[in-house]
Structure formats: structure tokens, C-alpha cells
Design a protein around this motif. Structure first.
Motif, PDB file in Angstrom:
ATOM      1  N   LYS A   1       0.856  -1.176   0.000  1.00 45.34           N
ATOM      2  CA  LYS A   1       0.000   0.000   0.000  1.00 45.34           C
ATOM      3  C   LYS A   1       0.897   1.232   0.000  1.00 45.34           C
ATOM      4  N   LYS A   2       0.565   2.175  -0.841  1.00 48.20           N
ATOM      5  CA  LYS A   2       1.383   3.385  -0.968  1.00 48.20           C
ATOM      6  C   LYS A   2       1.505   4.114   0.367  1.00 48.20           C
ATOM      7  N   GLU A   3       0.452   4.050   1.160  1.00 49.67           N
ATOM      8  CA  GLU A   3       0.459   4.757   2.438  1.00 49.67           C
ATOM      9  C   GLU A   3       1.525   4.197   3.379  1.00 49.67           C
ATOM     10  N   THR A   4       1.900   2.919   3.201  1.00 47.14           N
ATOM     11  CA  THR A   4       2.964   2.339   4.023  1.00 47.14           C
ATOM     12  C   THR A   4       4.278   3.062   3.777  1.00 47.14           C
ATOM     13  N   PHE A   5       4.598   3.301   2.518  1.00 47.36           N
ATOM     14  CA  PHE A   5       5.823   4.025   2.177  1.00 47.36           C
ATOM     15  C   PHE A   5       5.815   5.408   2.817  1.00 47.36           C
ATOM     16  N   LYS A   6       4.672   6.063   2.751  1.00 44.63           N
ATOM     17  CA  LYS A   6       4.577   7.421   3.302  1.00 44.63           C
ATOM     18  C   LYS A   6       4.842   7.414   4.807  1.00 44.63           C
ATOM     19  N   MET A   7       4.302   6.426   5.517  1.00 48.77           N
ATOM     20  CA  MET A   7       4.502   6.355   6.963  1.00 48.77           C
ATOM     21  C   MET A   7       5.975   6.116   7.311  1.00 48.77           C
ATOM     22  N   VAL A   8       6.619   5.209   6.582  1.00 52.82           N
ATOM     23  CA  VAL A   8       8.026   4.918   6.862  1.00 52.82           C
ATOM     24  C   VAL A   8       8.898   6.128   6.541  1.00 52.82           C
ATOM     25  N   TRP A   9       8.592   6.807   5.448  1.00 51.34           N
ATOM     26  CA  TRP A   9       9.364   7.995   5.081  1.00 51.34           C
ATOM     27  C   TRP A   9       9.176   9.109   6.107  1.00 51.34           C
ATOM     28  N   GLU A  10       7.986   9.259   6.618  1.00 55.66           N
ATOM     29  CA  GLU A  10       7.749  10.309   7.613  1.00 55.66           C
ATOM     30  C   GLU A  10       8.585  10.090   8.868  1.00 55.66           C
ATOM     31  N   ARG A  11       8.789   8.842   9.231  1.00 55.48           N
ATOM     32  CA  ARG A  11       9.505   8.545  10.473  1.00 55.48           C
ATOM     33  C   ARG A  11      10.999   8.355  10.252  1.00 55.48           C
ATOM     34  N   TYR A  12      11.388   7.762   9.134  1.00 54.46           N
ATOM     35  CA  TYR A  12      12.795   7.409   8.935  1.00 54.46           C
ATOM     36  C   TYR A  12      13.369   7.960   7.633  1.00 54.46           C
ATOM     37  N   GLY A  13      12.788   9.050   7.150  1.00 54.26           N
ATOM     38  CA  GLY A  13      13.270   9.639   5.907  1.00 54.26           C
ATOM     39  C   GLY A  13      14.737   9.995   5.946  1.00 54.26           C
ATOM     40  N   HIS A  14      15.249  10.422   7.103  1.00 52.09           N
ATOM     41  CA  HIS A  14      16.661  10.809   7.206  1.00 52.09           C
ATOM     42  C   HIS A  14      17.583   9.612   6.962  1.00 52.09           C
ATOM     43  N   LEU A  15      17.142   8.416   7.328  1.00 56.59           N
ATOM     44  CA  LEU A  15      17.939   7.212   7.095  1.00 56.59           C
ATOM     45  C   LEU A  15      17.770   6.703   5.661  1.00 56.59           C
ATOM     46  N   LEU A  16      16.573   6.813   5.140  1.00 60.34           N
ATOM     47  CA  LEU A  16      16.325   6.380   3.762  1.00 60.34           C
ATOM     48  C   LEU A  16      17.115   7.231   2.774  1.00 60.34           C
ATOM     49  N   LYS A  17      17.264   8.497   3.086  1.00 58.01           N
ATOM     50  CA  LYS A  17      18.033   9.391   2.214  1.00 58.01           C
ATOM     51  C   LYS A  17      19.499   8.989   2.146  1.00 58.01           C
ATOM     52  N   GLU A  18      20.013   8.403   3.216  1.00 57.77           N
ATOM     53  CA  GLU A  18      21.407   7.942   3.207  1.00 57.77           C
ATOM     54  C   GLU A  18      21.608   6.848   2.170  1.00 57.77           C
ATOM     55  N   THR A  19      20.593   5.990   2.012  1.00 56.60           N
ATOM     56  CA  THR A  19      20.661   4.978   0.957  1.00 56.60           C
ATOM     57  C   THR A  19      20.565   5.620  -0.415  1.00 56.60           C
ATOM     58  N   GLU A  20      19.709   6.613  -0.569  1.00 55.41           N
ATOM     59  CA  GLU A  20      19.557   7.278  -1.865  1.00 55.41           C
ATOM     60  C   GLU A  20      20.840   7.986  -2.301  1.00 55.41           C
ATOM     61  N   GLU A  21      21.669   8.328  -1.361  1.00 54.05           N
ATOM     62  CA  GLU A  21      22.931   8.996  -1.684  1.00 54.05           C
ATOM     63  C   GLU A  21      23.961   8.036  -2.270  1.00 54.05           C
ATOM     64  N   ASN A  22      23.758   6.732  -2.107  1.00 53.39           N
ATOM     65  CA  ASN A  22      24.716   5.739  -2.584  1.00 53.39           C
ATOM     66  C   ASN A  22      24.447   5.391  -4.045  1.00 53.39           C
ATOM     67  N   LYS A  23      25.411   5.649  -4.906  1.00 53.45           N
ATOM     68  CA  LYS A  23      25.251   5.382  -6.336  1.00 53.45           C
ATOM     69  C   LYS A  23      25.093   3.895  -6.631  1.00 53.45           C
ATOM     70  N   PHE A  24      25.713   3.071  -5.789  1.00 50.76           N
ATOM     71  CA  PHE A  24      25.649   1.624  -5.947  1.00 50.76           C
ATOM     72  C   PHE A  24      25.280   1.003  -4.600  1.00 50.76           C
ATOM     73  N   ARG A  25      24.858  -0.229  -4.618  1.00 53.34           N
ATOM     74  CA  ARG A  25      24.497  -0.920  -3.386  1.00 53.34           C
ATOM     75  C   ARG A  25      25.665  -0.928  -2.399  1.00 53.34           C
ATOM     76  N   THR A  26      25.356  -0.754  -1.130  1.00 51.85           N
ATOM     77  CA  THR A  26      26.335  -0.927  -0.075  1.00 51.85           C
ATOM     78  C   THR A  26      25.707  -1.778   1.030  1.00 51.85           C
ATOM     79  N   LYS A  27      26.540  -2.316   1.896  1.00 52.89           N
ATOM     80  CA  LYS A  27      26.041  -3.131   3.001  1.00 52.89           C
ATOM     81  C   LYS A  27      25.331  -2.284   4.057  1.00 52.89           C
ATOM     82  N   ASN A  28      25.443  -0.968   3.932  1.00 56.45           N
ATOM     83  CA  ASN A  28      24.783  -0.077   4.880  1.00 56.45           C
ATOM     84  C   ASN A  28      23.405   0.372   4.411  1.00 56.45           C
ATOM     85  N   ASP A  29      22.999  -0.063   3.227  1.00 55.71           N
ATOM     86  CA  ASP A  29      21.719   0.361   2.654  1.00 55.71           C
ATOM     87  C   ASP A  29      20.525  -0.172   3.457  1.00 55.71           C
ATOM     88  N   LEU A  30      19.414   0.506   3.259  1.00 58.89           N
ATOM     89  CA  LEU A  30      18.096  -0.037   3.572  1.00 58.89           C
ATOM     90  C   LEU A  30      17.454  -0.403   2.242  1.00 58.89           C
TER      91      LEU A  30
END
Length: 327
Positions: free
Chosen positions: A217-246
Motif C-alpha cells: 500500500k502506498k500509504e505504508t511508504f509514506k509512513m516509513v518515510w515520515e519517520r525514517y526519511g533521514h535514514l532512507l536518504k542515506e541509501t539514496e545517496e549511494n550510487k551503488f548498493r552498499t552493506k549499509n543500505d536499507l
């Protein structure tokens, strides 16, 4: 169903010289022969399987990096061609990290609240109905099996363990006990043993990852982003997969731990690691043994082109006619 259901699939053409040059600008020369991005040429058959097995789907959202297959009818009324630039923050582009590409898919224009996520190696293998993916009340269908996440080589368990760290930040065993009938369910068969053993610990050890199309459900993504967006953005900064990704499994775990799902048979799908002998895969495709299948690439395949043709020929036998998505 009184609500629309969409499919989302991400795809890349690794033979595209423009894409290769762009990737190589960011990739060390020693890693440029990786098999992670190689294209098996199956996308055409993926669309044929959708036409045959799920004609009820509202939209197919095809995510690409400015790439369009030369056989694709971009004017098909069910197709939404999604470029990375249309939903990913441009400061993170270009990206070659599938985790980063998938974490923000809820931002895709025209995407319905109920959708099924596919990688390009996830296939519908038999006729399916909306109720195979969502309940009539709109709950995603899934198998809520509790099982330890153990980081091992050549897997994504390092990343799914990162997801579980977030889940355990705010949830515990009591949340599973609250919805116990969904985590201990006859539809899971002997897989229930994993849950029973795992419930000995107060923390949540992990969930069994089936690696098949996931109902979201799209609303699930919205809830997770609202709470942990700062951590999700760290994954978006990685050009390639890393072991630190979400990754996108975090959203699946969020649905599971909140009981926002309806139990589905553990045998709904089948995951295959491809090899030089794929008799079981071919038999499953031709005999429709499972509703969905996953054909996972492996670096130890000795004759890639032989295996590629063998599977393509099998898909061609199963789906000989062009789909409505083809020119």
C-alpha cells in the motif's frame, strides 16, 4: 475488487552504450564486469505474461533510466513509462543502486494506493486474480513467517538486517503476539516452526523473505518515510548498493509487524537460482506449477548466452503471441 491495482517493475538495459558510459563514470574499473546489471532479454515475456495472466491490472509502471525497449508500445493505455528523474530527487541522480531506485516508488505519478512490486526477474506464471494479492478489504496478501536474518556472503541479508534494526527500534515480540493468528497460520505449513522458535526471543529476529512479487500500500511508504526519511536518504545517496543500505523490504516488514496483511500460502511462489541446468525452471514455466516464479541470476553460470537462449525459448513456447504492450 472496488479499488484499482497497479504493477510496478524496474528494468535496465545493460547493453546500452550510453548507460554503460554513464555508469563507468562512477564505477571503479575493477568492478565494471559485474553481472549485477546484465539483461536476460525477458522483459517482453514479462509483459506477455501480464497480458495473459492478469488482464485486470490497471497500470503497469515501468521504471527505467531513460531507456525504452525498441519493441515497446509507449502509447499503450495501461503503460506508464517512469524515468528516474520523474520521482527521485535529482541530487541523487544518476543512480545505479536498485535499493535507492525502489525506496521512493510511492512518488510515482498515477500510482494507485494498492500495487504489486516486481523486479524484472519476477514472473506471473499462471492466471492470477486481484484476490491473490489483496483482500477484499484492501489488505496486502503475504506470508508472515518470523525467521532470523543472518548476514551471509552473496546475499542481501546485510541489508535486510539493517531493516530489522529499524523495526526493533520501535517494535518487539508483543506486536507479533498481538496479531498471532497472522504469524502462526495453517497456510504456512511447517514454516510455522520458524516462527515458534523465533518467538523465544523478546526482540524480532527477522522475517522470512520469499523474494516474490510484493503487495504494497502506498500509504505504508509514506509512513516509513515520515519517520525514517533521514535514514532512507542515506541509501539514496549511494550510487551503488552498499552493506549499509536499507531496501524496500523495510516497507514489507512494516506492513507485517503492524498486522496490515492477510496470510497467503507459503507455496504461492517459487524462487529459483539459475544454473547451467535449469530443467526444473523450464518444467515450472511450461507446466505452471506455481502462480509466480523468480529466476535469479548467478555469477557462476558458465555459459550465459546458452542459458539465456534456453529460457527465452521456453518463454517463447509459453507466450508465443505478442502482448498489447508490443508494437
Amino acid at each position: 475488487m472496488t479499488f484499482p491495482i497497479d504493477f510496478v517493475i524496474d528494468w535496465v538495459d545493460d547493453s546500452d552504450p550510453r548507460w554503460i558510459n554513464k555508469r563507468n563514470d562512477y564505477l571503479p574499473e575493477s568492478e565494471r564486469l559485474s553481472t549485477r546489471f546484465r539483461d536476460w532479454g525477458w522483459l517482453k515475456y514479462w509483459f506477455r505474461s501480464v497480458d495473459v495472466n492478469a488482464p485486470w491490472v490497471r497500470y503497469v509502471h515501468l521504471i527505467t533510466d531513460s531507456q525504452v525497449p525498441n519493441w515497446l508500445d509507449i502509447n499503450n493505455s495501461k503503460l506508464n513509462l517512469v524515468d528516474h528523474t520523474s520521482y527521485i530527487d535529482r541530487s541523487y541522480l544518476p543512480t545505479f543502486n536498485s535499493n535507492a531506485i525502489e525506496l521512493s516508488i510511492h512518488k510515482i505519478n498515477l500510482l494507485s494506493n494498492h500495487f504489486v512490486f516486481f523486479n524484472d526477474d519476477f514472473f506471473l506464471n499462471d492466471e492470477v486474480v486481484p484476490e491473490n494479492f489483496f483482500s477484499t478489504k484492501g489488505l496486502p496478501l503475504d506470508s508472515g513467517i518470523v525467521s532470523p536474518q543472518l548476514p551471509i556472503n552473496n546475499s542481501i541479508t546485510h541489508i535486510t538486517t539493517n531493516n530489522m534494526q529499524i523495526i526493533n527500534d520501535i517494535y518487539s515480540r508483543k506486536n507479533i503476539l498481538k496479531h498471532l493468528h497472522k504469524f502462526l497460520n495453517i497456510r504456512y505449513g511447517k514454516q510455522n516452526i520458524k516462527t515458534l522458535v523465533s518467538l523465544m526471543w523478546p526482540m524480532i529476529l527477522g522475517f522470512n523473505d520469499l523474494h516474490i512479487p510484493i503487495s504494497f500500500k502506498k500509504e505504508t511508504f509514506k509512513m516509513v518515510w515520515e519517520r525514517y526519511g533521514h535514514l532512507l536518504k542515506e541509501t539514496e545517496e549511494n550510487k551503488f548498493r552498499t552493506k549499509n543500505d536499507l531496501n524496500i523490504f523495510l516497507m514489507r516488514y512494516w506492513q507485517l509487524i503492524n498486522g496490515d496483511f492477510q496470510p497467503r500460502s507459503y507455496g504461492f511462489g517459487k524462487y529459483y537460482n539459475l544454473s547451467d541446468n535449469n530443467d526444473l525452471v523450464i518444467s515450472d514455466i511450461l507446466k505452471k506449477k506455481h502462480k509466480v516464479i523468480v529466476l535469479n541470476d548467478q555469477p557462476n553460470i558458465h555459459n550465459f548466452y546458452k542459458v539465456k537462449k534456453e529460457i527465452q525459448d521456453t518463454f517463447s513456447r509459453r507466450y508465443p503471441k505478442k502482448s498489447s504492450f508490443e508494437i
